[in-house]
Design a protein around this motif. Structure first.
Motif, short mmCIF file in Angstrom:
data_model
loop_
_atom_site.label_atom_id
_atom_site.label_comp_id
_atom_site.label_asym_id
_atom_site.label_seq_id
_atom_site.Cartn_x
_atom_site.Cartn_y
_atom_site.Cartn_z
N THR A 2 6.10 3.05 -6.51
CA THR A 2 4.97 2.16 -6.85
C THR A 2 4.63 1.38 -5.59
N TYR A 3 3.52 0.61 -5.65
CA TYR A 3 3.17 -0.23 -4.50
C TYR A 3 4.26 -1.26 -4.20
N ALA A 4 4.88 -1.82 -5.27
CA ALA A 4 5.93 -2.82 -5.02
C ALA A 4 7.11 -2.16 -4.31
N GLU A 5 7.48 -0.95 -4.75
CA GLU A 5 8.60 -0.25 -4.11
C GLU A 5 8.26 0.16 -2.68
N LEU A 6 7.02 0.58 -2.50
CA LEU A 6 6.59 0.98 -1.15
C LEU A 6 6.59 -0.24 -0.21
N ALA A 7 6.13 -1.37 -0.72
CA ALA A 7 6.11 -2.59 0.10
C ALA A 7 7.54 -2.98 0.48
N ALA A 8 8.47 -2.85 -0.44
CA ALA A 8 9.86 -3.23 -0.16
C ALA A 8 10.47 -2.28 0.87
N ALA A 9 10.26 -0.97 0.67
CA ALA A 9 10.86 0.02 1.58
C ALA A 9 10.25 -0.06 2.97
N SER A 14 -1.40 -7.37 4.42
CA SER A 14 -1.48 -6.25 5.35
C SER A 14 -2.95 -5.88 5.57
N SER A 15 -3.40 -5.85 6.84
CA SER A 15 -4.82 -5.58 7.05
C SER A 15 -5.16 -4.10 6.83
N LEU A 16 -4.20 -3.22 7.07
CA LEU A 16 -4.49 -1.80 6.85
C LEU A 16 -4.30 -1.42 5.38
N PHE A 17 -3.31 -2.02 4.74
CA PHE A 17 -2.99 -1.66 3.35
C PHE A 17 -2.91 -2.90 2.46
N PRO A 18 -4.08 -3.47 2.11
CA PRO A 18 -4.07 -4.69 1.30
C PRO A 18 -3.28 -4.51 0.00
N ALA A 19 -3.27 -3.29 -0.56
CA ALA A 19 -2.60 -3.09 -1.86
C ALA A 19 -1.10 -3.34 -1.78
N LEU A 20 -0.53 -3.31 -0.56
CA LEU A 20 0.91 -3.56 -0.44
C LEU A 20 1.25 -5.00 -0.82
N THR A 21 0.28 -5.88 -0.64
CA THR A 21 0.56 -7.27 -0.94
C THR A 21 -0.35 -7.80 -2.05
N GLY A 22 -1.15 -6.93 -2.60
CA GLY A 22 -2.12 -7.37 -3.59
C GLY A 22 -1.57 -7.32 -5.01
N ALA A 23 -2.48 -7.14 -5.93
CA ALA A 23 -2.12 -7.19 -7.35
C ALA A 23 -1.70 -5.82 -7.88
N SER A 24 -1.48 -4.86 -6.95
CA SER A 24 -1.25 -3.48 -7.40
C SER A 24 0.23 -3.17 -7.66
N ALA A 25 1.08 -4.18 -7.59
CA ALA A 25 2.53 -3.96 -7.53
C ALA A 25 3.08 -2.81 -8.39
N GLY A 26 2.67 -2.78 -9.64
CA GLY A 26 3.29 -1.80 -10.53
C GLY A 26 2.59 -0.44 -10.54
#
Ligand code: MCA
Ligand code: AMP
Length: 480
Positions: A26-33, A2-14
């Motif tokens: 969490t970032y993983a939950e936010l990315a999924a939702a 994601s160009s606006l929110f790199p953390a959605l696909t980065g190493a920040s999952a937990g």
């Protein structure tokens, strides 16, 4: 990615991303939702978001951005007239809401999509262009209904990165605030800001000094607020020594949306040992200047231009001010990638807002200190009122008042107010002087039609409004 929110696909999952009361993602939950919702939104042009201070609003806006769809945040307290105008003007194809939300007309007529914050899916892979619209945010002018400022994705990214530079804002930061989510301050800076950095935000639902102190004691590092909130903090601190200690622990206390009076700056510094820093922005420009985290937090100034922002002062006759003398006054004009692209459906207003050589006219008047610090000293339009950090156009309220059967003539002005900065005053010539409409009734009338924050706090009755030979109301001649 994601160009606006790199953390959605980065190493920040937990890592924690969002917390609203006792609900968090969490970032993983936010990315999924947001992934699941973005899939549902793909192909739409513009969608509305019923912007309550809840987790769903953050998920809805991020999902729209991930889908490359422009989001129109709606104030859930807006009245029928204001909502009707915004929906007509922006023509969203659906509205995103928290489950179980009761919508008023005319929003009820839109297709409704409930936001599932526990949804799972992945966002469509294609990336929207940088100059494509991210948000349409409605902002008041001196006359007429609010205008929709179209904010491109590029502006969101560059303003947040410029603030990261100025504030040394990182993924380690935890922001606390209680700002509304239908304006730039609370939404772009307060929600999208932490998410772009990969840090987190804790929203209070409703601002209180105790809530701020609780979060700062529990790991929060930054606070964003409007001057009314800092004024209330300054009032509360003498009775709340624990809150004063908590504020003293913050890495950064940031104020904006209106000027923070020096008296409140000083009271907070005395009680907490920390100085509030100010940044200056506008819906149309996002952020223009800020006191830097490593700079001097000088009360009464809004700091220096942010990276990438060109700022100049221009005198009334068009002369560009070259002096850095703390004295020569000019209108602030700005240029840069942080700017909006247009007022939706208003080419006339868009053209009027820019000079021939592409500078945006802010309407704010300032001087510059020798070291480049900008000091805002006023505003060109007296018909714009800043109350509680909200920009409110006098004309819009006058029109609403004139729709009340008990009102023959109406004029609206702003008066200094220690808490709100300015309070809205309505000057009324009643249709029947024997039974004028009451102040409460007129306030409710405006709150119902427009929004509660636009209601007059004071109503004064006159036999006639002062007018000049042309019949124009002379607001300066109103008794103070
Ligand atoms: C009162 N209420 C009413 C009425 N009277 N509701 C309906 N009808 C009425 N007649 C409700 C209000 O909605 C509110 O509800 C509660 O009663 C208290 O009202 P009030 O005293 O007006 O508000 P407050 O709670 O004292 O609000 C002060 C505040 C607020 C919290 C500082 O003004 C605020 O949130 N300001 C932030 C503005 C902002 O974010 N501006 C950013 C735009 P309830 O309590 O349930 O709400 S500027 C920007 O974005 C640029 C880019 C920038 O530079 O930042
Ligand atoms: P809005 O259009 O609601 O985004 O409000 C933008 C206006 O808020 C600006 O044009 C300024 O008048 C005012 N403003 C924002 N931040 C500050 C600040 N730190 N000091 C003084 N005025 C500010």
């Amino acid at each position: 990615m994601s160009s606006l929110f790199p953390a959605l696909t980065g190493a920040s999952a937990g890592r924690p991303a969002l917390r609203f009361g006792d609900r968090s993602l969490t970032y993983a939950e936010l990315a999924a939702a947001t992934g699941a919702l973005a899939g549902r939104l793909a192909g739409h042009d513009r969608v509305a978001v019923w912007a309550t201070p809840e987790l769903e609003t953050a998920v809805a806006v991020v999902a729209a951005l991930e889908a490359g769809v422009a989001a129109v945040p709606l104030n859930p307290k807006s009245g029928e007239k204001e909502l009707g105008h915004i929906l007509n003007d922006s023509a969203p194809t659906l509205v995103l809401v928290a489950p179980g939300t009761e919508l008023p007309s005319p929003v009820r007529d839109l297709e409704l999509v409930e936001v599932d914050v526990h949804g799972t899916g992945s966002a469509p892979g294609s990336e929207a262009p940088a100059d494509g619209p991210a948000l349409v945010v409605y902002t008041s002018g001196t006359t007429g209904p609010p205008k929709g400022a179209v904010i491109p994705r590029r502006a969101v990214a560059t303003t947040l990165d410029a603030l990261a530079d100025a504030w040394q804002w990182t993924d380690e930061d935890v922001l606390v605030h209680g700002l509304p989510l239908f304006h730039v301050h609370g939404l772009v800076l307060g929600v999208l800001g932490p998410l772009r950095r990969g840090g987190s935000v804790r929203h209070l639902g409703r601002f209180t000094t105790e809530g701020v102190a609780r979060e700062l004691n529990d790991g929060a590092t930054m606070l964003f607020g409007v001057p009314t909130m800092y004024h209330r903090i300054a009032q509360d601190l003498p009775e709340q020594p624990e809150s004063a200690k908590a504020l003293g622990r913050a890495r950064l206390l940031v104020s904006g949306s209106a000027a923070l009076p020096v008296h409140d700056h000083e009271r907070i510094a005395a009680a907490t040992g920390r100085r509030v820093i100010e940044r200056y922005g506008m819906t149309e420009t996002l952020m223009n200047t800020s006191v830097r985290a490593d700079g001097e937090a000088r009360a009464g100034t809004v700091g220096v231009p942010l990276p990438g922002v060109e700022l100049r002062l221009v005198e009334e006759d068009g002369t560009v001010v070259t002096a850095y003398d703390g004295e020569t006054v000019g209108e602030i004009q700005v240029r840069g990638p942080n700017l909006f692209t247009e007022y939706l459906n208003r080419p006339d207003a868009t053209a009027a807002a820019f000079t021939a050589d592409g500078w945006f006219r802010t309407g704010d008047v300032a001087v510059r200190d020798p070291d480049g610090y900008v000091r805002i000293v006023g505003r060109m339009a007296t018909d714009l009122i800043k109350s509680g950090g909200y920009k409110i156009g006098a004309g819009e309220i006058e029109n609403a008042l004139l729709e009340h059967p008990g009102v023959r003539e109406a004029a609206v002005t702003g008066e200094p107010d220690a808490d709100l900065g300015e309070r809205i005053v309505a000057w009324i010539v009643p249709a029947d002087p024997q039974s004028p409409p009451g102040g409460r009734e007129l306030a409710d009338h405006v709150a119902r039609r427009l929004a509660p924050h636009k209601r007059p706090r004071v109503v004064r009755y006159l036999d006639a409004l002062p007018r000049n030979d042309m019949g124009k109301i002379m607001k300066r001649a109103l008794p103070s």
